[in-house]
Design an enzyme around this catalytic site. Structure first.
Site, mmCIF file in Angstrom:
data_model
loop_
_atom_site.group_PDB
_atom_site.id
_atom_site.type_symbol
_atom_site.label_atom_id
_atom_site.label_comp_id
_atom_site.label_asym_id
_atom_site.label_seq_id
_atom_site.Cartn_x
_atom_site.Cartn_y
_atom_site.Cartn_z
ATOM 1 N N LYS A 86 -10.876 -1.487 -4.518
ATOM 2 C CA LYS A 86 -10.823 -1.104 -3.092
ATOM 3 C C LYS A 86 -11.104 0.391 -2.974
ATOM 4 O O LYS A 86 -10.445 1.201 -3.635
ATOM 5 C CB LYS A 86 -9.435 -1.387 -2.513
HETATM 6 O O1 G3P Z 1 -4.628 -3.177 3.029
HETATM 7 C C1 G3P Z 1 -4.552 -2.625 4.327
HETATM 8 C C2 G3P Z 1 -3.420 -3.157 5.044
HETATM 9 O O2 G3P Z 1 -2.432 -3.391 4.093
HETATM 10 C C3 G3P Z 1 -2.837 -2.342 6.149
HETATM 11 O O3 G3P Z 1 -1.813 -3.108 6.672
HETATM 12 O O4 G3P Z 1 0.302 -3.590 7.784
HETATM 13 O O5 G3P Z 1 -0.062 -1.351 6.715
HETATM 14 O O6 G3P Z 1 -1.272 -1.947 8.790
HETATM 15 P P1 G3P Z 1 -0.640 -2.442 7.553
#
Ligand code: G3P
Length: 225
Positions: A86
């Protein structure tokens, strides 16, 4: 639609894997921080637990293309095949994607907030592009709509790249992307669990069980007949 777990909580990952049809795990540095242990050790535990062939998405943190490539090689050496590197979308990240793609390494472009970021990352060789649906919603954009638009752009240009939609807060966001034929989603264990929960279903199961007991006897199943 590939369905992945966005977590480094091994206990939660194991629980979801037991019950759900899952294709792999995605992580990022913040998720690994929340796990509260050595990140590489935890990633190795996740890799060791998952079925052979499952995807594991692991993020680099370097800020130059040369260092990102070194990190990617190290991650692959430690975590083996079907590991996706990533890389956030910024100039050095895109440069690294181009070079890693030439080396045959699987890439997931991440931290995507606009369709053109996704398009350029796809052109640079990313297999997946990860728009942050709920984080977009939180800053006044329509995350689902942007993820759909990215999917449409990639499809219209016949690009060999899928949307891996990330950052979900609720099941409606997942449904809206599933309905649109999006390639992949990654969601937290709690959002994944909610995908199958419904009070009416629980109530129907309870009614069926009670009706069966009343005709066949308490705690009986078909095996007893
Ligand atoms: O991998 C990106 C994702 O985990 C972001 O999620 O829930 O932190 O907005 P969040």
């Amino acid at each position: 639609m590939y369905t992945l777990i966005d977590s480094a909580d091994l206990k939660a990952i194991k629980k979801i894997y037991e019950f759900f049809p899952i294709d792999g795990v995605t992580t990022n540095p913040s998720i690994l921080k929340n796990a509260g242990t050595n990140p590489m050790e935890r990633l190795k535990e996740i890799r060791a637990f998952m079925p052979h062939g499952a995807q594991l998405h692991v993020q680099t943190v370097s800020l130059t293309a040369a260092e990102i490539i070194k990190e990617a090689e190290h991650i692959l050496k430690e975590l083996g095949e079907n590991t996706y590197i990533k890389i956030p979308v910024f100039d050095q990240g895109i440069k690294a994607m181009k070079l890693l793609h030439q080396m045959g390494i699987n890439i997931t472009a991440t931290a995507i907030y606009t369709p053109m970021q996704a398009f350029i990352a796809a052109k640079a060789g990313a297999s997946f592009v990860a728009p942050y649906v709920n984080r977009l919603d939180n800053v006044g954009f329509d995350g689902v709509e942007i993820a759909r638009l990215i999917h449409d752009i990639l499809t219209r240009h016949n690009m060999d790249t899928m949307v891996l939609a990330a950052s979900f807060k609720n099941t409606q966001q997942v449904l809206n992307l599933c309905e649109h034929g999006i390639g992949a989603i990654t969601a937290s264990p709690s959002v994944l669990e909610q995908l199958i929960n419904h009070q009416m279903t629980e109530s129907a199961i309870e009614d069926f069980t009670n009706d069966f007991f009343s005709v066949a006897g308490e705690d009986k199943t078909m095996l007893d007949l």
